[in-house]
Scaffold this motif. Sequence first.
Motif, PDB file in Angstrom:
ATOM      1  N   ASN A 327       0.826  -1.206   0.000  1.00  0.00           N
ATOM      2  CA  ASN A 327       0.000   0.000   0.000  1.00  0.00           C
ATOM      3  C   ASN A 327       0.859   1.254   0.000  1.00  0.00           C
ATOM      4  O   ASN A 327       0.582   2.221  -0.717  1.00  0.00           O
ATOM      5  CB  ASN A 327      -0.924   0.008   1.223  1.00  0.00           C
ATOM      6  CG  ASN A 327      -2.265  -0.637   0.947  1.00  0.00           C
ATOM      7  OD1 ASN A 327      -2.892  -0.364  -0.061  1.00  0.00           O
ATOM      8  ND2 ASN A 327      -2.708  -1.494   1.849  1.00  0.00           N
ATOM      9  N   LEU A 328       1.923   1.265   0.829  1.00  0.00           N
ATOM     10  CA  LEU A 328       2.794   2.428   0.892  1.00  0.00           C
ATOM     11  C   LEU A 328       3.546   2.637  -0.420  1.00  0.00           C
ATOM     12  O   LEU A 328       3.657   3.768  -0.913  1.00  0.00           O
ATOM     13  CB  LEU A 328       3.790   2.269   2.048  1.00  0.00           C
ATOM     14  CG  LEU A 328       3.190   2.162   3.458  1.00  0.00           C
ATOM     15  CD1 LEU A 328       4.292   1.950   4.483  1.00  0.00           C
ATOM     16  CD2 LEU A 328       2.377   3.397   3.803  1.00  0.00           C
ATOM     17  N   VAL A 329       4.042   1.553  -1.010  1.00  0.00           N
ATOM     18  CA  VAL A 329       4.814   1.668  -2.258  1.00  0.00           C
ATOM     19  C   VAL A 329       3.897   2.049  -3.417  1.00  0.00           C
ATOM     20  O   VAL A 329       4.230   2.937  -4.224  1.00  0.00           O
ATOM     21  CB  VAL A 329       5.560   0.357  -2.544  1.00  0.00           C
ATOM     22  CG1 VAL A 329       6.283   0.439  -3.884  1.00  0.00           C
ATOM     23  CG2 VAL A 329       6.560   0.056  -1.427  1.00  0.00           C
ATOM     24  N   PHE A 330       2.747   1.409  -3.514  1.00  0.00           N
ATOM     25  CA  PHE A 330       1.822   1.703  -4.619  1.00  0.00           C
ATOM     26  C   PHE A 330       1.299   3.133  -4.530  1.00  0.00           C
ATOM     27  O   PHE A 330       1.065   3.778  -5.559  1.00  0.00           O
ATOM     28  CB  PHE A 330       0.665   0.715  -4.621  1.00  0.00           C
ATOM     29  CG  PHE A 330       1.071  -0.709  -4.939  1.00  0.00           C
ATOM     30  CD1 PHE A 330       2.350  -0.992  -5.412  1.00  0.00           C
ATOM     31  CD2 PHE A 330       0.194  -1.757  -4.755  1.00  0.00           C
ATOM     32  CE1 PHE A 330       2.730  -2.301  -5.689  1.00  0.00           C
ATOM     33  CE2 PHE A 330       0.561  -3.059  -5.040  1.00  0.00           C
ATOM     34  CZ  PHE A 330       1.837  -3.336  -5.502  1.00  0.00           C
ATOM     35  N   ASN A 331       1.102   3.647  -3.302  1.00  0.00           N
ATOM     36  CA  ASN A 331       0.689   5.041  -3.167  1.00  0.00           C
ATOM     37  C   ASN A 331       1.755   5.977  -3.735  1.00  0.00           C
ATOM     38  O   ASN A 331       1.441   6.998  -4.356  1.00  0.00           O
ATOM     39  CB  ASN A 331       0.435   5.382  -1.695  1.00  0.00           C
ATOM     40  CG  ASN A 331      -0.921   4.910  -1.220  1.00  0.00           C
ATOM     41  OD1 ASN A 331      -1.778   4.537  -2.026  1.00  0.00           O
ATOM     42  ND2 ASN A 331      -1.128   4.922   0.083  1.00  0.00           N
ATOM     43  N   GLY A 332       3.026   5.622  -3.486  1.00  0.00           N
ATOM     44  CA  GLY A 332       4.095   6.436  -4.043  1.00  0.00           C
ATOM     45  C   GLY A 332       4.061   6.465  -5.564  1.00  0.00           C
ATOM     46  O   GLY A 332       4.317   7.499  -6.191  1.00  0.00           O
ATOM     47  N   VAL A 333       3.721   5.325  -6.161  1.00  0.00           N
ATOM     48  CA  VAL A 333       3.627   5.260  -7.621  1.00  0.00           C
ATOM     49  C   VAL A 333       2.424   6.062  -8.122  1.00  0.00           C
ATOM     50  O   VAL A 333       2.515   6.836  -9.081  1.00  0.00           O
ATOM     51  CB  VAL A 333       3.538   3.789  -8.082  1.00  0.00           C
ATOM     52  CG1 VAL A 333       3.272   3.718  -9.588  1.00  0.00           C
ATOM     53  CG2 VAL A 333       4.816   3.047  -7.740  1.00  0.00           C
ATOM     54  N   LYS A 334       1.279   5.894  -7.448  1.00  0.00           N
ATOM     55  CA  LYS A 334       0.048   6.535  -7.916  1.00  0.00           C
ATOM     56  C   LYS A 334       0.115   8.045  -7.838  1.00  0.00           C
ATOM     57  O   LYS A 334      -0.412   8.753  -8.708  1.00  0.00           O
ATOM     58  CB  LYS A 334      -1.141   6.027  -7.091  1.00  0.00           C
ATOM     59  CG  LYS A 334      -1.476   4.558  -7.302  1.00  0.00           C
ATOM     60  CD  LYS A 334      -2.608   4.132  -6.376  1.00  0.00           C
ATOM     61  CE  LYS A 334      -2.934   2.660  -6.526  1.00  0.00           C
ATOM     62  NZ  LYS A 334      -4.004   2.227  -5.583  1.00  0.00           N
ATOM     63  N   TYR A 335       0.740   8.564  -6.778  1.00  0.00           N
ATOM     64  CA  TYR A 335       0.691   9.997  -6.535  1.00  0.00           C
ATOM     65  C   TYR A 335       1.981  10.721  -6.900  1.00  0.00           C
ATOM     66  O   TYR A 335       2.203  11.850  -6.474  1.00  0.00           O
ATOM     67  CB  TYR A 335       0.353  10.259  -5.067  1.00  0.00           C
ATOM     68  CG  TYR A 335      -0.990   9.702  -4.666  1.00  0.00           C
ATOM     69  CD1 TYR A 335      -2.147  10.113  -5.330  1.00  0.00           C
ATOM     70  CD2 TYR A 335      -1.101   8.765  -3.655  1.00  0.00           C
ATOM     71  CE1 TYR A 335      -3.384   9.607  -4.987  1.00  0.00           C
ATOM     72  CE2 TYR A 335      -2.339   8.244  -3.300  1.00  0.00           C
ATOM     73  CZ  TYR A 335      -3.478   8.668  -3.973  1.00  0.00           C
ATOM     74  OH  TYR A 335      -4.708   8.165  -3.637  1.00  0.00           O
ATOM     75  N   SER A 336       2.842  10.064  -7.679  1.00  0.00           N
ATOM     76  CA  SER A 336       4.071  10.711  -8.151  1.00  0.00           C
ATOM     77  C   SER A 336       3.951  10.996  -9.636  1.00  0.00           C
ATOM     78  O   SER A 336       3.441  10.160 -10.404  1.00  0.00           O
ATOM     79  CB  SER A 336       5.295   9.820  -7.898  1.00  0.00           C
ATOM     80  OG  SER A 336       5.544   9.691  -6.512  1.00  0.00           O
ATOM     81  N   PRO A 337       4.430  12.135 -10.093  1.00  0.00           N
ATOM     82  CA  PRO A 337       4.410  12.424 -11.530  1.00  0.00           C
ATOM     83  C   PRO A 337       5.385  11.514 -12.273  1.00  0.00           C
ATOM     84  O   PRO A 337       6.273  10.901 -11.680  1.00  0.00           O
ATOM     85  CB  PRO A 337       4.836  13.891 -11.598  1.00  0.00           C
ATOM     86  CG  PRO A 337       5.648  14.108 -10.364  1.00  0.00           C
ATOM     87  CD  PRO A 337       5.024  13.233  -9.313  1.00  0.00           C
TER      88      PRO A 337
END
Length: 432
Positions: A327-337
């Motif tokens: 969840n933490l890693v995927f959030n970084g992917v989703k909310y990063s340009p």
Amino acid sequence: MNQNWRGTVVRHLLVLVTGCLLLGLISGYYAWALVLGLALYLGWTLRQLLRLHQWLKQHQPEEPPPDGHGLWGEVFDSIYHLQRRDMRVRARLQAVIDRVQESTAALRDAVIMLDTDGNLEWWNRAAEKLLGLQSPQDNGQPVSNLVRHPRFKEYFERGHFHEPLELPSPVNDRLRLQLQITRYGNHEHLMLVRDVTRVHQLEQMRKDFVANVSHELRTPLTVIAGYLETLLDNVEDVTPRWQRPLQQMQQQAMRMQSLLNDLLLLAKLEATDYPSDNQPVKVAMLLQTIRNDARALSGERHPIVLEADPEVWLKGSETELRSAFSNLVFNGVKYSPEGGEIRIRWWGDEQGAHLSVQDHGLGIEARHLPRLTERFYRVDSSRASNTGGTGLGLAIAKHVLLRHRGRLDIHSEPGRGSTFTCHFSSQQRAPH
């Protein structure tokens, strides 16, 4: 002693010495006259000391001091006045103590005072009702001998009392208690115990409702998603104008299924305190798998860097840890340009084990940080809708960490990205 009494003592000594010298002049024995005079003075002084000792040893609180003359009369009176003043001060202090005890006795919450070693010193009547303490036989007993729950023993020994602890009552399993310990004085402890049974029941009703509704919705949603998939597989037989609506319906059905899965997982995590499969987990290998999944989610649009110490293992459930970390890693992917780097780091030290996930996305304002781990809380609902988030990812991560004796720290600055750090205690590290 004031200056007047000093002069009186000097005058008395001068009169004594003068009398002794006159006696020596008459008798012709000056030395023996001085010795005799000083011996009489010493005997009189010893007698006054004996009277003082006897009065201090045997006198009643209101009994006046013995009669005395000169300096010893002043000494008797001074000691008597000091004792009276001390009695008045003690009476005022006792009145304050009585009022404090009466007020705490009227509380519905239990108040327990413990010494530096955790032994019982004092408690109010509510503690007898909620914890079953008995006076005087429990006085001086270690509190862990009377509250025998393993979580309480661990909570007290760790000494981190920032968060309260909820336990069933040792005298009645149907009562739910909240314990909060505060240090004061010379490392003594003040323990407050509150009956939160009603709040716990309401919270349990909410959890049951969410779990039951999620479970009941799962079947009809599966049927709907199945028919949509069938229709899209035969899209050539469907009117072209229905193709786009069907695709949107399938997308929203998948999103609802993801939401129900997260709700059911959250309900499962809340049902127990500790993971059932508490085994050593190779976190470095687990993070390698999560990085590969994150690359697939990113479509190679984000560089993902992993630094993991393979010698640091963790005790717990691999499935739950995978859910929290992903969840933490995927959030970084989703909310990063696009092009924003996501850095994953896993390491250990004398404090325990740590995982940090750093992105270079848009960042989060400070006012949102305290509420990020709440269910369904979203910083920007429009952005969350675009990424397909359910608003439950960080709530799941928080519950997984709590079950693994960990905590989540969040640091973020708008425009500079965010860093999510998981801290696990040294007791949670697994030998290998």
